[in-house]
Motif scaffolding. Structure first.
Motif, short mmCIF file in Angstrom:
data_model
loop_
_atom_site.label_atom_id
_atom_site.label_comp_id
_atom_site.label_asym_id
_atom_site.label_seq_id
_atom_site.Cartn_x
_atom_site.Cartn_y
_atom_site.Cartn_z
N HIS A 232 39.05 39.12 37.35
CA HIS A 232 38.23 39.34 36.14
C HIS A 232 38.69 40.19 35.34
CE1 HIS A 232 34.92 40.00 33.38
NE2 HIS A 232 34.69 38.89 33.62
N GLY A 233 39.21 41.36 35.87
CA GLY A 233 39.80 42.39 35.01
C GLY A 233 41.23 42.04 34.44
N ILE A 234 41.95 41.63 35.32
CA ILE A 234 43.29 41.15 34.84
C ILE A 234 43.43 39.87 34.04
CG2 ILE A 234 45.71 40.30 35.60
CD1 ILE A 234 45.15 42.01 38.15
N ALA A 235 42.61 38.85 34.23
CA ALA A 235 42.72 37.89 33.19
C ALA A 235 42.19 37.99 31.84
CB ALA A 235 41.65 36.72 33.96
N HIS A 236 41.39 39.03 31.73
CA HIS A 236 40.92 39.14 30.17
C HIS A 236 41.69 40.39 29.69
CE1 HIS A 236 36.97 37.13 32.09
NE2 HIS A 236 37.00 37.03 30.73
N ALA A 237 42.70 40.77 30.54
CA ALA A 237 43.66 41.79 29.97
C ALA A 237 44.52 41.45 28.66
CB ALA A 237 44.44 42.71 30.86
N ARG A 238 44.37 41.98 27.62
CA ARG A 238 45.06 41.32 26.44
C ARG A 238 46.41 41.93 26.52
NH1 ARG A 238 41.06 42.74 21.22
NH2 ARG A 238 39.20 41.34 22.19
N ASP A 239 46.88 42.88 27.24
CA ASP A 239 48.12 43.61 27.25
C ASP A 239 48.73 43.69 28.76
OD1 ASP A 239 50.85 44.54 26.91
OD2 ASP A 239 49.90 46.60 26.06
N ALA B 169 48.08 34.88 36.72
CA ALA B 169 48.57 33.52 36.35
C ALA B 169 47.14 32.83 35.39
CB ALA B 169 48.20 32.49 37.63
N LEU B 170 46.02 33.42 35.68
CA LEU B 170 44.98 32.90 34.78
C LEU B 170 44.94 33.49 33.50
CD1 LEU B 170 41.83 33.09 37.53
CD2 LEU B 170 42.73 30.93 36.20
N ASN B 171 45.32 34.66 33.36
CA ASN B 171 45.87 35.29 31.94
C ASN B 171 46.66 34.45 31.12
OD1 ASN B 171 47.48 37.22 30.06
ND2 ASN B 171 45.20 38.47 30.73
N GLN B 172 47.72 34.03 31.72
CA GLN B 172 48.77 33.10 30.98
C GLN B 172 48.55 31.68 30.87
OE1 GLN B 172 52.28 34.14 33.11
NE2 GLN B 172 52.64 36.02 31.76
N ALA B 173 47.45 31.32 31.70
CA ALA B 173 47.50 29.66 31.98
C ALA B 173 46.20 29.27 31.09
CB ALA B 173 47.46 29.28 33.52
N VAL B 174 45.04 29.89 31.18
CA VAL B 174 43.99 29.42 30.56
C VAL B 174 43.44 30.45 29.36
CG1 VAL B 174 43.42 28.37 32.83
CG2 VAL B 174 42.39 30.78 32.20
N ILE C 298 45.77 40.12 42.45
CA ILE C 298 46.82 40.19 41.26
C ILE C 298 47.65 39.06 40.74
CG2 ILE C 298 48.87 41.53 40.74
CD1 ILE C 298 47.78 44.02 42.39
N LEU C 299 48.30 38.07 41.66
CA LEU C 299 48.70 37.22 41.07
C LEU C 299 47.99 36.04 40.64
CD1 LEU C 299 51.08 36.51 44.47
CD2 LEU C 299 51.77 37.50 42.32
N ALA C 300 46.70 35.77 41.02
CA ALA C 300 45.85 34.90 40.47
C ALA C 300 45.40 35.50 38.89
CB ALA C 300 44.65 34.76 41.39
N GLY C 301 45.07 36.56 38.87
CA GLY C 301 44.66 37.22 37.73
C GLY C 301 45.70 36.87 36.51
N ALA D 7 40.19 32.34 27.41
CA ALA D 7 39.05 33.30 27.69
C ALA D 7 37.60 32.57 28.04
CB ALA D 7 38.89 34.26 26.53
N ASP D 8 37.83 31.39 27.39
CA ASP D 8 36.60 30.54 27.70
C ASP D 8 36.50 29.55 28.66
OD1 ASP D 8 38.31 28.98 26.29
OD2 ASP D 8 36.90 28.00 25.09
N SER D 9 37.54 29.84 29.46
CA SER D 9 37.88 28.65 30.64
C SER D 9 36.63 28.80 31.64
CB SER D 9 39.22 29.23 31.54
OG SER D 9 39.10 28.55 32.80
N VAL D 10 36.59 27.46 32.06
CA VAL D 10 35.31 27.32 33.10
C VAL D 10 35.63 28.11 34.40
CG1 VAL D 10 36.23 25.28 33.98
CG2 VAL D 10 33.79 25.60 34.29
N ILE D 11 36.90 28.29 34.86
CA ILE D 11 37.14 29.26 36.13
C ILE D 11 36.88 30.34 35.78
CG2 ILE D 11 39.15 29.74 37.32
CD1 ILE D 11 40.63 27.44 36.75
N LEU D 12 37.24 31.08 34.65
CA LEU D 12 36.64 32.40 34.56
C LEU D 12 35.27 32.56 34.51
CD1 LEU D 12 39.69 33.63 31.81
CD2 LEU D 12 39.55 33.82 34.22
N ARG D 13 34.56 31.70 33.85
CA ARG D 13 33.16 31.93 33.73
C ARG D 13 32.64 31.62 35.35
NH1 ARG D 13 33.51 28.16 29.20
NH2 ARG D 13 32.43 26.65 30.46
N GLY D 14 33.21 30.88 35.96
CA GLY D 14 32.77 30.61 37.29
C GLY D 14 32.88 31.97 37.98
N ILE D 15 34.15 32.68 38.02
CA ILE D 15 34.35 33.81 38.48
C ILE D 15 33.39 35.02 38.39
CG2 ILE D 15 36.02 35.79 38.99
CD1 ILE D 15 38.36 33.64 39.02
#
Length: 424
Positions: free
Chosen positions: A57-64, A161-166, A156-159, A168-176
């Motif tokens: 959750h922290g890495i996927a929402h990181a802007r930088d 990947a999600l940061n670059q592939a989906v 870390i790898l998942a975060g 911010a409103d992704s259903v995966i991130l909402r699920g996490i």
């Protein structure tokens, strides 16, 4: 009566009852051990999924993501410097006060269980095996084994990947995000059992070891606790001062978690609640999500002090020559062997056994001297590990510009209010 609703008050009462039972009825107290084991098992059940959700959750929402790289570098440098300082404190104090001098335990046999554990641990004690051990066989294996270091790598790898592939409103991130909320709700239910768990663990420890071992090795126990207090209030206190924090305020903030760790001798029991408290206290989510889980594998300050003092004590107690240069060499090896693993009670003892088995400069049978008081030492070890990781999160959050001063002040003020305990 309203004070009895507070978690830390309930834990204190449970610990006092446990000590009384352990001294008055040792056999009955030892039968309470499953209560502590069960409580720790319930919390360990949540560790891997909470680490995963928090980090992702922290890495996927990181802007930088470049900031994440800088944070990772600073974190590892910080961990290595501080844990090395912890080892140095241990080595200096054990050489100055010499708690094992005069014991002359020169004919110690190697207890078979200790020898087996040491041999098994020592066989894999190489840098290559340590690095390869960070990689799970499968994504699911990391969670099945509960290896926090492997879970951290996957997270870390998942975060990233999600940061670059989906988006911010992704259903995966909402699920996490919703999964994280569910996990913390479960945690709230489990934490209601904390006084029972602390009672069981402490009663079993007091009932098992009693006063004989305490008298026999009192000098070592006192020195170790003094070293731990010195490290927390001087070394970590200096870090807090440099970063602009009050160590005493931080300790008041985490007083409930401190009591839990003191009662169970396991730092893992505090992890889920620390995630919530540190974020609520103004630390950036990405910093908490990366630094805290990493600290449970790489920033084991209490373990570092334990291993340094234990090695010096064994050398003195067994009349084994152990020169300053040998100690420096051992310090270099400990910088590797003190890392990794979990912070459960007894973890530092196994790491120490692996180190002695690998280097063979000291008699492995010397571990038998420590076996009886390992539970007493493990309490301080786990507590220092936890405080060191909390200070690391606050310091790195400040230095990375990921800190909210107003939220911190509000959290500190709330921690000092005489209000009933709130569960998350």
């Amino acid at each position: 009566m309203k004070h009895l609703k507070k978690l830390h008050v309930q834990v204190i009462l449970a610990l006092l009852l446990a000590v009384a039972l352990g001294l008055g009825a040792p056999q009955t107290a030892m039968a309470m051990k499953p209560l502590g084991q069960g409580f720790i098992a319930l919390l360990k059940m949540l560790l891997a999924p909470i680490v995963f959700c928090t980090v992702v959750h922290g890495i996927a929402h990181a802007r930088d993501l470049g900031r994440l790289g800088r944070l990772g570098f600073k974190t590892l440098v910080y961990f290595e410097v501080v844990s090395t300082l912890a080892m140095a404190v241990g080595f200096v104090l054990v050489n100055v006060f010499e708690p094992g001098a005069g014991l002359h335990a020169t004919n110690l046999a190697e207890p078979e269980p200790i020898a087996r554990a040491a041999t098994a641990a020592g066989e894999g004690l190489t840098f290559a095996n340590f690095a390869l051990g960070m990689i799970p066989h499968t994504l699911v294996d990391a969670f099945a084994r509960g290896d926090i270091l492997q879970v951290l790598v996957v997270s870390i790898l998942a975060g990233i990947a999600l940061n670059q592939a989906v988006g911010a409103d992704s259903v995966i991130l909402r699920g996490i995000d919703e999964g994280q909320k569910v996990l913390f709700k479960i945690l709230g239910y489990i934490m209601r059992l904390a006084p029972i768990g602390a009672f069981g663990a402490m009663a079993a420890a007091v009932g098992s070891y009693g006063g004989t071992t305490l008298l026999y090795l009192m000098k070592l126990v006192v020195l170790y606790y003094a070293a731990s207090l010195f490290f927390v209030f001087v070394v970590l206190g200096a870090i807090c001062w440099y970063a602009g924090f009050s160590l005493m305020a931080i300790l008041r903030l985490i007083k409930d978690e401190l009591l839990l760790v003191l009662g169970t001798a396991s730092g893992e029991v505090a992890f889920p609640r620390l995630v919530v408290k540190l974020k609520n206290a103004g630390c950036d989510e990405m910093v908490v999500g990366f630094v805290l889980p990493a600290g449970y594998s790489f920033n084991l300050d209490g373990t570092s002090i334990y291993m340094a003092i234990a090695i010096g004590f064994i050398a003195q107690a067994t009349d084994t020559p152990f020169s300053l240069m040998q100690q420096v060499g051992m310090l270099a090896v400990l910088m590797l062997t003190s890392k990794g693993g979990t912070t459960v009670a007894g973890g530092a003892f196994i790491k120490l056994a692996a180190t002695l088995q690998t280097l063979r400069q000291l008699p492995l049978g010397g571990l038998g001297l420590l076996f009886g008081i390992d539970r007493l030492l493990a309490t301080a070890t786990a507590t220092v590990n936890m405080v060191g990781n909390v200070v690391a999160v606050f310091a790195l959050a400040r230095w990375e510009g990921g800190f909210d001063q107003e939220r911190y002040r509000a959290a500190i003020a709330d921690a000092e209010k005489p209000s009933p305990e709130k569960t998350t």
